[in-house]
Design a protein around this motif. Sequence first.
Motif, short mmCIF file in Angstrom:
data_model
loop_
_atom_site.label_atom_id
_atom_site.label_comp_id
_atom_site.label_asym_id
_atom_site.label_seq_id
_atom_site.Cartn_x
_atom_site.Cartn_y
_atom_site.Cartn_z
N LEU A 5 13.77 -49.03 -7.36
CA LEU A 5 12.62 -49.94 -7.35
C LEU A 5 11.35 -49.15 -7.12
O LEU A 5 11.30 -48.26 -6.27
N ASP A 6 10.30 -49.51 -7.86
CA ASP A 6 9.01 -48.84 -7.69
C ASP A 6 8.01 -49.89 -7.23
O ASP A 6 7.19 -50.38 -8.01
N VAL A 7 8.11 -50.25 -5.97
CA VAL A 7 7.30 -51.36 -5.46
C VAL A 7 6.99 -51.12 -3.98
O VAL A 7 7.74 -50.44 -3.29
N MET A 12 7.16 -56.38 -2.67
CA MET A 12 8.53 -56.91 -2.67
C MET A 12 8.54 -58.35 -2.12
O MET A 12 9.18 -59.24 -2.68
N LEU A 13 7.83 -58.55 -1.00
CA LEU A 13 7.76 -59.88 -0.39
C LEU A 13 7.10 -60.86 -1.37
O LEU A 13 7.57 -62.00 -1.54
N ASP A 188 0.23 -47.14 -2.95
CA ASP A 188 1.22 -46.44 -3.77
C ASP A 188 2.57 -46.51 -3.05
O ASP A 188 2.63 -46.27 -1.84
N PRO A 189 3.67 -46.83 -3.77
CA PRO A 189 4.98 -46.86 -3.10
C PRO A 189 5.34 -45.56 -2.37
O PRO A 189 6.15 -45.57 -1.44
N GLN A 190 4.71 -44.45 -2.77
CA GLN A 190 5.01 -43.17 -2.10
C GLN A 190 4.21 -42.97 -0.82
O GLN A 190 4.36 -41.95 -0.14
N THR A 211 8.26 -43.88 3.71
CA THR A 211 7.39 -44.50 2.71
C THR A 211 7.91 -45.88 2.31
O THR A 211 9.05 -46.24 2.60
N HIS A 212 7.04 -46.65 1.61
CA HIS A 212 7.49 -47.92 1.00
C HIS A 212 8.76 -47.65 0.18
O HIS A 212 9.74 -48.38 0.26
N HIS A 213 8.70 -46.59 -0.64
CA HIS A 213 9.78 -46.23 -1.56
C HIS A 213 11.08 -45.98 -0.80
O HIS A 213 12.16 -46.47 -1.20
N ASN A 214 10.98 -45.24 0.32
CA ASN A 214 12.16 -44.96 1.15
C ASN A 214 12.83 -46.26 1.59
O ASN A 214 14.02 -46.48 1.38
N ILE A 215 12.05 -47.11 2.26
CA ILE A 215 12.69 -48.24 2.98
C ILE A 215 12.96 -49.45 2.09
O ILE A 215 13.93 -50.17 2.32
#
Length: 554
Positions: A5-7, A12-13, A188-190, A211-215
């Motif tokens: 996922l790239d969000v 996401m919510l 940015d997701p990163q 990061t957003h991307h991690n979790i």
Amino acid sequence: MSSILDVTVGGMLEEMARRFPANDALVYPDRGLRYSYAEFDALCDRIARGLLALGVKKGDHVAIWATNVPEWVVLQFATAKMGAVLVTVNTNYKSSELEYILQQSDATCLFLVQGFKDTDYVATLNEVVPELAGSRPGQLACARLPYLKQVVFIGGGAPAGMLAFAELEALADQVSPAQLAQVKATLDPQDVINMQYTSGTTGFPKGVMLTHHNIVNNGYNIGECMRFSEQDRLCIPVPFFHCFGCVLAVLACVTHGSTMVPVETFSAEAVLKTVAAERCTALHGVPTMFIAELEHPAFDKYDLTSLRSGIMAGSPCPIEVMKRVIRDMHATEITIAYGQTESSPVITQTRTDDPIELRVATVGRALPHVEVKIVDIETGATLPPGKQGELCTRGYHVMKGYYKMPEATAAAIDGDGWLHTGDLAVMDENGYCKITGRIKNMIIRGGENIYPREIEEFLYTHPAISDVQVYGVPDRKFGEEVMAAIKIKEGVQLTEDEVKAFCKGRIANYKIPRYVRFVDEYPMTASGKIQKFKLREMAIRELQLEEAAAIETA
């Protein structure tokens, strides 16, 4: 295999609020609180605007020191929506630990509740920040914590120098939805969005940057392993300040439109009552929580037949306990997860359709898009199946690094991107892993990671102690307990009770040694290294802990 996922966390919510607007998002039965996904998303937007009005900027560090109150979950998403980094503070911390984290994290804003158990958070904060009581909200100038400007109180009536959470919400009117949308467009997701502190072999906690991307991806894949959907309702008694709470629980739910049903502070009966009342389909917990629930005198009074899945993790899971959870709690698809904060946190997890022996005796196999290998501790060479070595992992889930600690980051993540866990493991030919021990002598007590060096450094400050070795000994209830072998300086006396009294109120209660023994010497290797495993073996004999040591875990 699902795609990555790239969000962002907030994005996401928002997607779930579009897809399942009327579905329950967050439910606190004892508070009579029930937010649908649409309502919860709108509230998080409002608090994000309040944060911007307060002067919190994208990239700022916002700390939270609170139990599993509704505001915690709201802040997790509100900070993510406006780009602030949420710094999670262990609810068991005392003054020295709080000061260290606020200082090391460069937190500009702190949210806190009145207190937890025997710790008055407001009094503790005033001890660390004596300037607070005499300052106007938002205008704090603290010599020891130069970054800290704002303190927001979660609860009724704000103490001196603090803003009330309700006032923060009212501030939202000063920032338009269009202004918030402009900030969201820059995310940015990163970007790092979450910072959790994990103790290390260096003795002091390190800020793990996630990061957003991690979790988001870790939460999504954890939910996939439990076969989550918008029909699921997860009871969450594990603390939000751990990845167990904010990723394995909150994000596993929000990535699937499932319902979060938190328990504010753990009690076995509160969990049983919540599962029964809300017809929860899943339950998370560390082994000690499941044991307390199973052994509660009122266990048979509650209907748990709605349960299907969940996760047992946080410390080694006794095989017999897993079997009882499956049989007596009806959680036939319960899973075990393994990982660490540095990996967002889950590396391996069992699957709901794995045969029972794999689900109770291993920690599962790698999540999708995650690589795992076992390497020789001496040479670093990859080992074949069945050989014990260090578990290493690589993928989207590996942290950005430790905050302001480049050397520690380089020691944890090698040049090829592999995170070295420090855990000993064996992997079978199908990729299923068993954790067999720890290279660094970490103690895991009831799901809390305890690093001996941190306690040793603290005990060295006692005027009568000349040397100290801290290590874990087996315990039936908590998995492990803390033990200290102490050498006393010439000509002075010290008792076990005096050692414990010295620790009380200065380090978290769970870190205070349960057992203290006084020694004249330590078992050593030929090269002069102290052998903690021998100290542990001696303690098992002396304290007659053979039975606890024999409990089989995954």
